[in-house]
Design a protein around this motif. Structure first.
Motif, PDB file in Angstrom:
ATOM      1  N   VAL A  21      25.132  42.966  95.611  1.00 33.99           N
ATOM      2  CA  VAL A  21      23.731  43.361  95.784  1.00 33.99           C
ATOM      3  C   VAL A  21      23.612  44.742  96.422  1.00 33.99           C
ATOM      4  O   VAL A  21      22.748  45.533  96.037  1.00 33.99           O
ATOM      5  N   SER A  22      24.495  45.059  97.341  1.00 34.75           N
ATOM      6  CA  SER A  22      24.455  46.392  97.969  1.00 34.75           C
ATOM      7  C   SER A  22      24.716  47.495  96.956  1.00 34.75           C
ATOM      8  O   SER A  22      24.034  48.523  96.964  1.00 34.75           O
ATOM      9  N   GLU A  23      25.682  47.290  96.086  1.00 32.30           N
ATOM     10  CA  GLU A  23      25.983  48.292  95.054  1.00 32.30           C
ATOM     11  C   GLU A  23      24.801  48.480  94.116  1.00 32.30           C
ATOM     12  O   GLU A  23      24.473  49.612  93.735  1.00 32.30           O
ATOM     13  N   ILE A  24      24.156  47.399  93.751  1.00 35.59           N
ATOM     14  CA  ILE A  24      22.976  47.485  92.888  1.00 35.59           C
ATOM     15  C   ILE A  24      21.855  48.221  93.615  1.00 35.59           C
ATOM     16  O   ILE A  24      21.212  49.108  93.039  1.00 35.59           O
ATOM     17  N   ALA A  25      21.631  47.868  94.863  1.00 34.96           N
ATOM     18  CA  ALA A  25      20.580  48.518  95.650  1.00 34.96           C
ATOM     19  C   ALA A  25      20.790  50.024  95.705  1.00 34.96           C
ATOM     20  O   ALA A  25      19.860  50.799  95.437  1.00 34.96           O
ATOM     21  N   TYR A  26      21.997  50.444  96.040  1.00 33.25           N
ATOM     22  CA  TYR A  26      22.268  51.881  96.155  1.00 33.25           C
ATOM     23  C   TYR A  26      22.176  52.581  94.806  1.00 33.25           C
ATOM     24  O   TYR A  26      21.700  53.706  94.711  1.00 33.25           O
ATOM     25  N   SER A  27      22.593  51.904  93.726  1.00 36.65           N
ATOM     26  CA  SER A  27      22.523  52.530  92.405  1.00 36.65           C
ATOM     27  C   SER A  27      21.078  52.741  91.955  1.00 36.65           C
ATOM     28  O   SER A  27      20.801  53.620  91.142  1.00 36.65           O
ATOM     29  N   LEU A  28      20.170  51.941  92.478  1.00 39.34           N
ATOM     30  CA  LEU A  28      18.754  52.073  92.132  1.00 39.34           C
ATOM     31  C   LEU A  28      17.987  52.981  93.097  1.00 39.34           C
ATOM     32  O   LEU A  28      16.784  53.169  92.950  1.00 39.34           O
ATOM     33  N   GLY A  29      18.691  53.517  94.087  1.00 37.90           N
ATOM     34  CA  GLY A  29      18.072  54.487  94.985  1.00 37.90           C
ATOM     35  C   GLY A  29      17.567  53.933  96.300  1.00 37.90           C
ATOM     36  O   GLY A  29      16.910  54.655  97.059  1.00 37.90           O
ATOM     37  N   PHE A  30      17.853  52.683  96.589  1.00 35.80           N
ATOM     38  CA  PHE A  30      17.459  52.121  97.881  1.00 35.80           C
ATOM     39  C   PHE A  30      18.457  52.565  98.937  1.00 35.80           C
ATOM     40  O   PHE A  30      19.657  52.505  98.716  1.00 35.80           O
ATOM     41  N   LYS A  31      17.955  53.014 100.056  1.00 32.51           N
ATOM     42  CA  LYS A  31      18.844  53.482 101.129  1.00 32.51           C
ATOM     43  C   LYS A  31      19.506  52.326 101.854  1.00 32.51           C
ATOM     44  O   LYS A  31      20.591  52.468 102.397  1.00 32.51           O
ATOM     45  N   ALA A  33      20.300  47.981 101.621  1.00 35.59           N
ATOM     46  CA  ALA A  33      20.293  46.785 100.778  1.00 35.59           C
ATOM     47  C   ALA A  33      19.169  45.834 101.191  1.00 35.59           C
ATOM     48  O   ALA A  33      18.592  45.145 100.344  1.00 35.59           O
ATOM     49  N   THR A  34      18.831  45.819 102.476  1.00 35.10           N
ATOM     50  CA  THR A  34      17.752  44.932 102.928  1.00 35.10           C
ATOM     51  C   THR A  34      16.411  45.338 102.321  1.00 35.10           C
ATOM     52  O   THR A  34      15.586  44.469 102.026  1.00 35.10           O
ATOM     53  N   HIS A  35      16.201  46.634 102.107  1.00 29.42           N
ATOM     54  CA  HIS A  35      14.963  47.085 101.471  1.00 29.42           C
ATOM     55  C   HIS A  35      14.911  46.599 100.025  1.00 29.42           C
ATOM     56  O   HIS A  35      13.850  46.197  99.531  1.00 29.42           O
ATOM     57  N   PHE A  36      16.062  46.643  99.353  1.00 26.39           N
ATOM     58  CA  PHE A  36      16.124  46.127  97.986  1.00 26.39           C
ATOM     59  C   PHE A  36      15.848  44.629  97.970  1.00 26.39           C
ATOM     60  O   PHE A  36      15.089  44.134  97.122  1.00 26.39           O
ATOM     61  N   ASN A  37      16.453  43.884  98.888  1.00 25.19           N
ATOM     62  CA  ASN A  37      16.224  42.438  98.958  1.00 25.19           C
ATOM     63  C   ASN A  37      14.740  42.138  99.166  1.00 25.19           C
ATOM     64  O   ASN A  37      14.196  41.245  98.506  1.00 25.19           O
ATOM     65  N   ASP A  38      14.103  42.847 100.064  1.00 27.36           N
ATOM     66  CA  ASP A  38      12.674  42.649 100.328  1.00 27.36           C
ATOM     67  C   ASP A  38      11.832  42.966  99.086  1.00 27.36           C
ATOM     68  O   ASP A  38      10.920  42.216  98.732  1.00 27.36           O
ATOM     69  N   PHE A  39      12.136  44.085  98.431  1.00 28.51           N
ATOM     70  CA  PHE A  39      11.427  44.481  97.215  1.00 28.51           C
ATOM     71  C   PHE A  39      11.580  43.420  96.123  1.00 28.51           C
ATOM     72  O   PHE A  39      10.603  43.004  95.499  1.00 28.51           O
ATOM     73  N   PHE A  40      12.803  42.968  95.904  1.00 25.00           N
ATOM     74  CA  PHE A  40      13.066  41.988  94.850  1.00 25.00           C
ATOM     75  C   PHE A  40      12.360  40.670  95.150  1.00 25.00           C
ATOM     76  O   PHE A  40      11.693  40.101  94.280  1.00 25.00           O
TER      77      PHE A  40
END
Length: 55
Positions: A21-31, A33-40
């Motif tokens: 999940v961290s790799e996906i988050a960073y590849s999509l531009g999230f600084k 991974a927790t921000h990506f988790n919250d968004f998703f």
């Protein structure tokens, strides 16, 4: 519109890659991974990990 595109790309990456999940988050531009988790979770009402498990 941008959020929809990010969500679409994240679902593709979760289903078709072995990236964590961290790799996906960073590849999509999230600084963070927790921000990506919250968004998703806000948009899908499920965590990225649970989404991946539903394959």
């Amino acid at each position: 519109m941008i959020a929809g595109r990010l969500l679409h790309e994240s679902k593709i990456l979760l289903r078709h890659t072995e990236w964590n999940v961290s790799e996906i988050a960073y590849s999509l531009g999230f600084k963070e991974a927790t921000h990506f988790n919250d968004f998703f979770k806000k948009n899908m009402q499920i965590t990225p990990i649970r989404f991946r498990e539903m394959k």
